[in-house]
Design a protein around this motif. Structure first.
Motif, PDB file in Angstrom:
ATOM      1  N   ALA A  17      52.005 116.199  35.602  1.00 56.77           N
ATOM      2  CA  ALA A  17      51.055 115.100  35.836  1.00 56.77           C
ATOM      3  C   ALA A  17      50.957 114.796  37.333  1.00 56.77           C
ATOM      4  CB  ALA A  17      51.496 113.851  35.075  1.00 56.77           C
ATOM      5  N   GLY A  18      52.066 114.856  38.024  1.00 53.96           N
ATOM      6  CA  GLY A  18      52.072 114.577  39.473  1.00 53.96           C
ATOM      7  C   GLY A  18      51.254 115.601  40.226  1.00 53.96           C
TER       8      GLY A  18
ATOM      9  N   MET B  77      42.316 121.081  46.398  1.00 60.68           N
ATOM     10  CA  MET B  77      43.725 121.010  46.794  1.00 60.68           C
ATOM     11  C   MET B  77      44.492 122.008  45.942  1.00 60.68           C
ATOM     12  SD  MET B  77      43.640 118.841  49.186  1.00 60.68           S
ATOM     13  CE  MET B  77      45.387 118.533  49.494  1.00 60.68           C
ATOM     14  N   TYR B  78      45.276 122.867  46.579  1.00 61.17           N
ATOM     15  CA  TYR B  78      46.061 123.836  45.812  1.00 61.17           C
ATOM     16  C   TYR B  78      47.181 123.126  45.039  1.00 61.17           C
ATOM     17  CZ  TYR B  78      43.755 127.771  48.055  1.00 61.17           C
ATOM     18  OH  TYR B  78      42.807 128.673  48.467  1.00 61.17           O
ATOM     19  N   PRO B  79      47.611 123.733  43.928  1.00 59.80           N
ATOM     20  CA  PRO B  79      48.745 123.141  43.184  1.00 59.80           C
ATOM     21  C   PRO B  79      49.997 123.059  44.061  1.00 59.80           C
ATOM     22  CG  PRO B  79      47.733 124.964  41.954  1.00 59.80           C
ATOM     23  CD  PRO B  79      47.127 124.975  43.322  1.00 59.80           C
ATOM     24  N   LYS B  80      50.811 122.055  43.783  1.00 50.16           N
ATOM     25  CA  LYS B  80      52.132 121.959  44.449  1.00 50.16           C
ATOM     26  C   LYS B  80      53.180 122.051  43.349  1.00 50.16           C
ATOM     27  CE  LYS B  80      52.822 118.967  47.947  1.00 50.16           C
ATOM     28  NZ  LYS B  80      52.868 119.678  49.243  1.00 50.16           N
TER      29      LYS B  80
ATOM     30  N   GLU C 268      49.200 112.845  53.913  1.00 50.47           N
ATOM     31  CA  GLU C 268      50.171 113.036  52.826  1.00 50.47           C
ATOM     32  C   GLU C 268      49.761 112.171  51.636  1.00 50.47           C
ATOM     33  OE1 GLU C 268      51.746 116.014  53.774  1.00 50.47           O
ATOM     34  OE2 GLU C 268      52.863 115.072  52.125  1.00 50.47           O
ATOM     35  N   TYR C 269      49.904 112.693  50.452  1.00 48.67           N
ATOM     36  CA  TYR C 269      49.599 111.923  49.234  1.00 48.67           C
ATOM     37  C   TYR C 269      50.911 111.680  48.512  1.00 48.67           C
ATOM     38  CZ  TYR C 269      47.965 110.786  44.555  1.00 48.67           C
ATOM     39  OH  TYR C 269      47.769 110.166  43.344  1.00 48.67           O
TER      40      TYR C 269
ATOM     41  N   MET D 155      46.246 117.203  43.085  1.00 44.27           N
ATOM     42  CA  MET D 155      45.038 118.037  43.191  1.00 44.27           C
ATOM     43  C   MET D 155      43.769 117.201  43.083  1.00 44.27           C
ATOM     44  SD  MET D 155      45.939 121.567  41.143  1.00 44.27           S
ATOM     45  CE  MET D 155      46.366 120.784  39.588  1.00 44.27           C
ATOM     46  N   MET D 156      43.881 116.070  42.360  1.00 42.51           N
ATOM     47  CA  MET D 156      42.716 115.186  42.182  1.00 42.51           C
ATOM     48  C   MET D 156      42.508 114.282  43.399  1.00 42.51           C
ATOM     49  SD  MET D 156      40.960 114.985  39.205  1.00 42.51           S
ATOM     50  CE  MET D 156      40.556 113.237  39.084  1.00 42.51           C
TER      51      MET D 156
END
Ligand code: SDX
Length: 436
Positions: A199-200, A190-193, A213-214, A205-206
């Motif tokens: 931490a979020g 998962m690319y960084p947002k 949607e996460y 990404m984890m």
């Protein structure tokens, strides 16, 4: 450091002339006897394997009082930082020596966010590993591999290069740890947002997948951020000393931090959180709290080789303040997740209670350290046990780079090159093979 009024005089009973050695004060903590000229003046070395009585450097970053159980980052008590600050503020503090104001924090956070992606080529390094490779083996490789992308643009003697390397490392460690996890899970990266917190973003990404949607759980986000704060730096521990020694050769910061990752992996150091969780699960399998007494007998039997992982510390001869804060975080997260009756947490608290009343531990001043509770909260969050030390490395990267930059920024620093007490064969001649 300030020259003390008194000095140390080293005298010898065999008539060798005595030597006066200067003593220096720091701002707080033990004075030091300056032995830099000892070998030139006496032809002798000092002997201190494990560095029990050796100050390897002067530093203004982190202070630990092991007897009081006190930990200060740039003078601020860890209890206050863990309660009133987040990891980005703590990174700014460790790197630059002060807590940022709101504008400074926003600027620093933005700079970190701008570097969260890794080069697309990095994903091909992971493919060389088996899917079940230990995440710390992967991280040792990936962090070292970052050198390949920045080595030719990193002049460690250039303060701006040191600065951008610090930002890049802090920004990219979560991305690499998440990639190591996704690789082991067989899931897409998962690319960084960058609109999420540090931490979020790591949680996304984890745990996010492209399929839905996460939503970041704010209680877990805060708990993870606090775990990062608690692990950020810790004076001249084994991995930090490794980073300093490695960096003293003039190598690039990515290679030096990779050396720190490798050292942290050991079960006597950062690997203790994984070892501690495995220990708790083993006791649970043996029968849980009813078997704690039997386990403790093993720990106290020197021949068993069994240690109470997450207990004991070279410096803390009192309760590790981080362990107390981690226990509180444990309670918060377990309650928020409806896991307040988590058997491993109850087992850990029972173990702690028994140990703190047992003469073996009391005599040796063995208390819980940062690793005793950290695994329980990470497991509750859904982080696999094998990833615990990689999370420790993620958080400790800011401390490593701050300490490395402090060393390189000191005009007096030299390459580290300890000597030895030689106990091997004295000079002898090679005999022809027919005569050996
Ligand atoms: C970290 O340095 C840092 O700051 C590290 C760290 C950081 O933030 O960077 O704080 C992170 O690494 C925390 C420590 C994590 N490691 C563990 O939890 C592993 C278990 N602990 C130990 O292996 C040990 O306590 C050390 C390695 C942490 C410290 O070891 P020392 O200072 O060399 O002390 P020692 O081994 O000489 O122990 C003194 C006595 C010995 O018994 P005796 O020979 O005197 O009879 O205490 C005993 C040890 O056998 N002992 C333990 C024990 N820890 C020490 N006995 C049982 N269980 C333990 N955990």
């Amino acid at each position: 450091m300030k020259l003390a009024d008194n000095k140390a005089t080293l005298s010898f009973s065999n008539g060798t002339p005595s030597v006066d050695l200067p003593v220096y004060h720091g701002n707080v903590g033990p004075d030091v006897v300056d032995i830099r000229k000892l070998y030139a003046q006496t032809g002798m070395f000092t002997y201190d394997p494990g560095f029990l009585s050796t100050a390897s450097c002067q530093s203004a970053i982190t202070y630990i009082d092991g007897d009081k159980g006190e930990l200060l980052y740039r003078g601020y008590p860890i209890e206050q930082l863990a309660t009133n600050c987040d990891f980005m503020e703590t990174c700014h503090l460790l790197l630059y020596g002060n807590l940022p104001d709101a504008a400074g924090k926003a600027n620093f956070t933005q700079r970190v966010s701008n570097h969260t992606m890794v080069n697309e080529q990095m994903q091909f390094f992971l493919r060389g590993f088996r899917r079940d490779a230990h995440p710390m083996a992967i991280m040792t490789g990936l962090v070292g591999a970052l050198s390949a992308f920045y080595h030719d643009s990193t002049d460690i003697n250039n303060p701006e290069h040191r600065e951008i390397s610090a930002i890049r490392l802090i920004a990219k460690m979560p991305t690499l740890v998440a990639m190591a996890y996704k690789y082991s899970a067989g899931q897409p990266y998962m690319y960084p947002k960058n609109n999420l917190s540090y931490a979020g973003n790591f949680m996304h990404m984890m745990f996010a997948t492209p399929c839905e949607e996460y939503v970041v759980n704010p209680v877990i986000e805060r708990a993870l951020d606090r775990i990062f704060v608690l692990h950020a730096d810790h004076e001249q521990n084994a991995s930090t000393s490794t980073v300093r020694l490695c960096g003293s050769s003039g190598t690039n910061p990515f290679a030096a931090i990779a050396a720190g990752v490798a050292c942290l992996w050991g079960p006597a150091h950062g690997g203790a959180n994984e070892a501690c969780l495995n220990m708790l699960e083993d006791i649970q399998k043996m029968g849980g709290i009813s078997k704690v007494g039997q386990f403790m007998e093993q720990v106290k039997d020197k021949n068993s080789g069994v240690k109470l992982m997450g207990f004991g510390h070279r410096v803390y001869k009192n309760y590790d303040p981080r362990a107390k804060l981690m226990q509180e975080t444990c309670k918060e997260v377990l309650t928020a997740l409806g896991l307040e009756n988590d058997p491993l947490f109850k087992l850990a608290m029972a173990l702690e209670k028994i140990a703190l009343e047992d003469d073996y531990f009391v005599q040796r001043k063995l208390y819980p350290n940062v690793d005793f509770y950290s695994g329980i909260v990470q497991r509750a969050i859904g982080i696999p046990v094998s990833l615990f030390t990689a999370i420790f490395a993620l958080a400790r990267t800011v401390g490593w780079i701050a300490q490395l930059n402090e060393m390189i920024g000191d005009p007096e620093y030299k390459i580290g090159r300890p000597r030895q007490l030689f106990t091997g064969s004295v000079k002898r001649d090679v005999m022809p093979i027919a005569q050996r």
